[in-house]
Design a protein around this motif. Structure first.
Motif: not given
Length: 422
Positions: A194-209
């Motif tokens: 949500g934080h990142v999509r506030h700037h760009w309306d694209v899929p943002v996927l998150v996982d552990n490093d």
């Protein structure tokens, strides 16, 4: 110090929020996404060759090829040999048609890369940043760095079709939210996408490093293998599991959290998770540094440890090898349980050469079942510091180029606008 690399330049525009996608004139062709999967190997093919490979009618193939050409995902690639008449045109996947961003965040570093649709970096930056600074500070840095990389590569934000982010702690992959991460104060449950999509309306996927490092190493160095175990040894310790060519995350994303497994025969050392005797508490970079400091060998970072080992310091080499043995005691169980074809040792301490891996091999080959180790190899990572950003970019690419998403995007691009007042 920041490190960056530029790509060919073209006009670029940034907006507060932009929707990425595969747009272009022409009709959306159902099934074009499946055809693209065939062409992602980069091999140029003609319409006739595609018709033979797929069993589809030539007219159906032409419709799908035209839609992909209009989107830019395919590009002309010369002509095939003529069998009489005009030579047929060939077409190939165009990986520069769109871009994704891969982000690798560690305990004390941030690495962001803008890549094409094969994961090839076009521009990248790596800087020191503390994950403990909190999500607002760190993610604002990610956003600012992404804008900088788009500027450097002169890519329009409309070309951005996905962002992958790796975090140094447990992540609920379905929501992209960290789950009680032990070294990330303030991040628990935070809405990273949500934080990142506030700037760009694209899929943002998150996982552990570690998961994204496993993905990056598999795709880059060992794509032919079905079963791989990637182990990161750095400030923390963790594993990424590839089984049946798929990344295993477990029920809530906690699969592979080796650092907080009790290490056999380990001293009762208090771990930051609150338990004692965790593998991370006795064999991580932090544990080695503590041991060396007690022994009178000055070291404050993992890089210091690596430099000491490479410089021939016997105390440091012995400490790293013992850490490898301790890690091997836990990995021996993993090997018997998961039966991987390959164990890859990565992370900053893997740069210490054979000391760490020799310790791992010594125990794993001695304690795992002979059937599980008969053909098992234990090797250092080949992707080095790029494993994380390559894996994060790959995660975003796999999502963006999935057949159903390509079909949806092409259909949306071809839909006529709704008339005012309709």
């Amino acid at each position: 110090m920041p490190q960056s690399a530029s790509a060919p330049r073209a006009p670029v525009h940034h907006g507060a929020a932009v929707t990425g996608g595969f747009t272009g004139p022409g009709s959306g062709a159902p099934g074009a996404g499946e055809l693209l999967q065939l062409l992602r190997d980069g091999q140029p093919r003609t319409r006739a060759e595609l018709a033979r490979l797929t069993g589809l009618a030539r007219s159906t193939v032409s419709l799908r090829v035209d839609a992909l050409l209009a989107s830019g995902l395919l590009a002309p690639s010369g002509e095939a040999a003529s069998t009489g008449g005009r030579p047929p045109a060939r077409f190939a996947f165009n990986p520069r048609a769109r871009v994704v961003v891969g982000v690798d965040l560690g305990a004390t570093h941030g690495h962001v890369a803008l890549t094409d649709l094969t994961g090839q970096p076009l521009s990248e930056v790596e800087e020191r940043i503390e994950i403990s600074a909190g999500p607002t500070t760190v993610l604002d840095w990610v956003v600012a760095t992404t804008r900088r990389l788009l500027d450097e590569a002169d890519r329009d934000v409309k070309d951005l079709v996905g962002i992958g982010i790796g975090l140094p702690g447990p992540v609920e992959h379905s929501s992209g939210r960290p789950m009680r991460p032990p070294i990330m104060p303030g991040w628990d449950g935070y809405d990273v996408p949500g934080h990142v999509r506030h700037h760009w309306d694209v899929p943002v996927l998150v996982d552990n490093d570690v998961n994204i490092m496993a993905l990056g190493e598999h795709v880059t160095a060992h794509p032919e293998l079905d079963h791989l175990l990637f182990v990161k040894v750095a400030t923390g310790i963790g594993a990424g599991i590839i089984s049946g060519r798929r990344l295993l995350r477990g029920a809530v994303g906690a699969a592979g959290d080796l650092g907080h497994v009790a290490a056999p025969h380990a001293p009762d050392v208090l771990c930051k998770c609150g338990n004692t005797g965790c593998l991370e508490a006795v064999a991580s970079g932090h544990a080695i540094i503590k041991h060396l400091t007690t022994a009178g060998v000055p070291a404050t970072t993992n890089s210091d440890v690596v430099a000491l080992v490479r410089g021939g310091n016997i105390t440091a080499a012995h400490a790293v090898r013992q850490a490898g043995r301790t890690i091997g005691e836990v990995l021996a169980t993993c090997v018997s349980l998961l039966n991987p074809q390959l164990v890859v040792i990565g992370g900053s301490l893997a740069q210490a050469g054979e000391s760490l891996i020799a310790g791992v091999r010594e125990v794993v080959y001695g304690r795992s079942l002979p059937l599980a180790t008969a053909h098992l190899q234990i090797v250092p990572a080949t992707t080095g510091t790029h494993a994380g950003v390559i894996g994060a970019a790959t995660m975003a690419i796999q999502h963006a180029l999935a057949a159903e998403r390509i079909d949806e995007a092409l259909a949306k691009a071809s839909s006529p606008p709704i008339a005012a007042g309709a």
